[in-house]
Design a protein around this motif. Structure first.
Motif, mmCIF file in Angstrom:
data_model
loop_
_atom_site.group_PDB
_atom_site.id
_atom_site.type_symbol
_atom_site.label_atom_id
_atom_site.label_comp_id
_atom_site.label_asym_id
_atom_site.label_seq_id
_atom_site.Cartn_x
_atom_site.Cartn_y
_atom_site.Cartn_z
ATOM 1 N N LEU A 103 81.990 23.972 44.584
ATOM 2 C CA LEU A 103 83.304 23.417 44.908
ATOM 3 C C LEU A 103 84.373 24.505 44.867
ATOM 4 N N TYR A 104 84.230 25.432 43.943
ATOM 5 C CA TYR A 104 85.177 26.550 43.857
ATOM 6 C C TYR A 104 85.113 27.406 45.130
ATOM 7 N N GLY A 111 91.490 28.267 51.730
ATOM 8 C CA GLY A 111 92.719 29.060 51.690
ATOM 9 C C GLY A 111 93.570 28.839 50.458
ATOM 10 N N LEU A 112 93.077 28.016 49.518
ATOM 11 C CA LEU A 112 93.836 27.756 48.295
ATOM 12 C C LEU A 112 93.509 28.806 47.233
ATOM 13 N N SER A 113 94.465 29.083 46.385
ATOM 14 C CA SER A 113 94.257 30.029 45.282
ATOM 15 C C SER A 113 94.047 29.268 43.991
ATOM 16 N N PRO A 114 93.108 29.721 43.158
ATOM 17 C CA PRO A 114 92.901 29.060 41.867
ATOM 18 C C PRO A 114 94.063 29.339 40.927
ATOM 19 N N ASP A 115 94.167 28.529 39.876
ATOM 20 C CA ASP A 115 95.196 28.757 38.868
ATOM 21 C C ASP A 115 94.553 28.767 37.476
ATOM 22 N N ARG A 116 95.363 28.761 36.440
ATOM 23 C CA ARG A 116 94.858 28.894 35.079
ATOM 24 C C ARG A 116 93.968 27.726 34.646
ATOM 25 N N LEU A 117 94.045 26.597 35.365
ATOM 26 C CA LEU A 117 93.220 25.445 35.018
ATOM 27 C C LEU A 117 91.888 25.433 35.764
ATOM 28 N N THR A 118 91.722 26.346 36.724
ATOM 29 C CA THR A 118 90.495 26.376 37.520
ATOM 30 C C THR A 118 89.350 27.013 36.750
ATOM 31 N N PHE A 119 89.633 28.123 36.063
ATOM 32 C CA PHE A 119 88.560 28.962 35.539
ATOM 33 C C PHE A 119 87.887 28.502 34.245
ATOM 34 N N LEU A 134 76.534 35.757 38.301
ATOM 35 C CA LEU A 134 77.493 34.754 38.776
ATOM 36 C C LEU A 134 78.649 34.618 37.784
ATOM 37 N N GLY A 135 78.321 34.548 36.491
ATOM 38 C CA GLY A 135 79.360 34.405 35.473
ATOM 39 C C GLY A 135 80.319 35.574 35.463
ATOM 40 N N ARG A 136 79.774 36.791 35.584
ATOM 41 C CA ARG A 136 80.640 37.974 35.621
ATOM 42 C C ARG A 136 81.498 37.972 36.882
ATOM 43 N N GLY A 137 80.910 37.504 37.986
ATOM 44 C CA GLY A 137 81.663 37.432 39.235
ATOM 45 C C GLY A 137 82.852 36.490 39.130
ATOM 46 N N VAL A 138 82.638 35.334 38.535
ATOM 47 C CA VAL A 138 83.723 34.366 38.347
ATOM 48 C C VAL A 138 84.788 34.947 37.416
ATOM 49 N N VAL A 154 90.181 33.274 28.400
ATOM 50 C CA VAL A 154 89.615 34.233 27.443
ATOM 51 C C VAL A 154 88.601 33.540 26.533
ATOM 52 N N ASN A 155 88.967 32.394 25.979
ATOM 53 C CA ASN A 155 88.056 31.671 25.085
ATOM 54 C C ASN A 155 86.731 31.350 25.752
ATOM 55 N N ASN A 156 86.809 30.831 26.976
ATOM 56 C CA ASN A 156 85.579 30.436 27.665
ATOM 57 C C ASN A 156 84.759 31.634 28.100
ATOM 58 N N ALA A 157 85.425 32.723 28.477
ATOM 59 C CA ALA A 157 84.688 33.928 28.872
ATOM 60 C C ALA A 157 83.969 34.533 27.669
ATOM 61 N N ILE A 158 84.640 34.606 26.528
ATOM 62 C CA ILE A 158 84.006 35.131 25.316
ATOM 63 C C ILE A 158 82.827 34.249 24.914
#
Length: 531
Positions: A103-104, A111-119, A134-138, A154-158
């Motif tokens: 979906l992302y 043409g839409l840009s993600p925001d802080r709630l997307t990731f 894939l995770g590193r790419g996102v 940051v929390n979710n990436a860590i």
């Protein structure tokens, strides 16, 4: 008029600027379907704000309906970023974690840009998928869009990097964003380092956490227990104020996995006495401890607890009870548990086959295997260990050789040390010592001590002192601190009336005493758990 007023009120709540109040207004999926019909009939289906609120209500896990949310989203011509974010969040809880990623990609193509709630939820899905690239790419996309410093990203990436054991990336990210990280990131690092055995690093972060939550305590306790440092785990457990079932389960599991089964059961008794309801993991560990101790009374008590408290008989719990009864020699009760299990997997069948094989019901074990075959369940390496053991104990030489051939030729299973050991034991028990030696010499792998032990045992049983002496001496060289190897050779000399040689081996045994490791008594464990 009351119906019209009620409908108007529902539409008004749907358009409420306060999203949490809006979501709370629709407690069931049926209610949402009625409101959706109102949106359509009132002509509001073209209003992006109203539709976005309706979509958010449908995507709530407690009262919403994901299928309805999918259908609504599919009908939208130009979804907004909020709508994409809503669906990404909803799909991150679905059985197919790849869906948020797809979906992302669709969002980017539109043409839409993600925001802080997307990731945050997108990264969480990548963590579940386990695809590091894939995770590193996102995560790189989050950096590209300037959102990498957001606390939720940051929390979710860590957490993602920690889940994969990539602790260098997790800690580097933690260090770079030390000004924004919160307890979630601290907990993720403690959990990651604990899970992968880097306990010094885990303890360093745990001791410096600005705020310790039950998850961080449990992660530290589980890390110690999982890697054999059960005393340290118990010490930490005794200092924990707000213990939950995960805390108790970690200690019990740690003791059981470390072979300290009496302590495991002692802690389990304290847990039950405290009226802390054990979960499946706790009961599995307790039953496993009983199996290792061959303690039928304790095993029956655990099983009775399961029955009296109407605990669901899962595949894992049922399998470990079958294994426990088999190892305790109560094959009739093992068969009853096996028969009553609502669902079985290959491990359940393996436990029953092995239980029958080790309790003098070898033919029944083979019959059960053929029944397993008729049901279309494919055996694994453990299945064949049980079958070869059954053949060995019942002297079924031809059948054993056929099973060994079937394992490699039909199922493509590469033999393990245990399979080779079973074959040597099979031939040795039958007195086919020469054939057993020829089998060992043709093996494509280096013979292990257990295999030589089986051969030496066969030599002792059948009085082949010459070969037995040769094998026995080799065993002592391989395992100089294994007392049983000396006893085997000494007994062989004794049976042949070679008293001087027997005395020499016994003297050697006394000179090379195996190290004994002090254990913690069940009384000590129960005392610590009672604090």
């Amino acid at each position: 008029m009351a119906t019209v007023g009620s409908s108007a009120r529902k539409l008004e709540l749907l358009q409420c600027p306060d999203l949490s109040r809006c979501l709370a207004a629709f407690p069931s999926a049926a209610e949402l379907r009625r409101v959706h019909a109102l949106v359509v009939t009132s002509g509001l289906s073209s209003d992006p704000f109203t539709v976005a609120r309706l979509l958010a209500a449908c995507a709530v896990p407690t009262s919403g309906n994901l299928r309805h949310a999918r259908s609504l989203f599919a009908s939208l011509h130009r979804p907004t970023p909020f709508m994409y974010n809503t669906m990404i969040r909803a799909l991150s809880r679905s059985p197919r974690p790849v869906e948020p990623v797809l979906l992302y990609l669709r969002m980017l193509r539109s043409g839409l840009s993600p925001d802080r709630l997307t990731f945050p939820f997108l990264i969480r899905s990548c963590s579940v998928l386990g695809f590091a690239g894939l995770g590193r790419g996102v995560h790189c996309h989050a950096v590209k869009f300037g959102l990498d410093s957001d606390v939720f990203v940051v929390n979710n990436a860590i957490t993602m990097y920690s889940d994969w054991g990539d602790m260098s990336s997790a800690q580097r990210l933690f260090d770079e964003h030390a000004d924004v990280v919160d307890v979630i990131s601290w907990t993720a690092l403690v959990t990651g380092y604990s899970n992968y055995g880097r306990l010094d690093c885990a303890r360093w972060f745990f001791e410096r956490m600005p705020e310790r939550n039950p998850i961080s305590w449990n992660a530290m306790i589980a890390g110690y227990a999982k890697h054999g440092k059960v005393t340290a785990a118990l010490h930490l457990f005794s200092k924990m104020r707000d213990r939950n079932v995960a805390s108790w389960s970690s200690i019990i599991s740690g003791f059981a996995q470390s072979g300290r089964c009496e302590e495991a059961l002692a802690v389990f008794r304290v847990m039950v006495k405290r009226e802390v309801t054990p979960n499946e993991s706790t009961l599995v560990s307790a039953a496993s401890a009983c199996a290792q101790l061959r303690d039928l009374n304790q095993g029956e008590w655990v099983h009775k607890y399961v029955a009296e408290h109407s605990v669901e008989m899962s595949v894992t719990l049922g399998t470990v009870l079958v294994d426990m009864y088999g190892k305790c020699g109560s094959i009739s009760k093992a068969l009853k548990v096996f028969k009553d299990m609502p669902e079985k997997n290959v491990y359940s069948w393996n436990s029953m086959i092995t239980g029958l094989a080790m309790n003098g019901s070898e033919r029944q074990a083979l019959t059960l295997f053929w029944k397993m075959q008729l049901l279309g369940l494919e055996p694994n390496a453990i299945t064949f260990i049980g079958l070869l053991s059954a053949c060995s104990h019942s002297g079924l030489i031809n059948e054993g050789q056929q099973f060994f051939d079937m394992m490699t030729r039909v199922y493509g299973i590469r033999p393990r040390e245990e399979h080779y050991g079973c074959m040597v034991d099979l031939l040795g028990r039958a007195g086919l010592i020469k054939e057993a030696v020829d089998f060992v010499e043709r093996m494509p792998v280096e013979p292990h001590p257990g295999l030589w032990g089986a051969l030496a045992g066969a030599c002792r049983i059948h009085g082949d002192v010459e070969l037995g002496e040769k094998v026995g001496k080799q065993l002592i060289e391989l395992e100089p601190h294994h007392g049983g190897r000396y006893v085997l050779l000494a007994n062989m000399y004794g049976a042949a009336r070679r008293w001087d040689d027997m005395a020499t081996v016994r003297n050697l045994l006394n000179q090379r005493k195996a190290a004994k490791f002090p254990g913690k008594s069940s009384v000590e464990a129960e005392s610590a758990a009672s604090v």
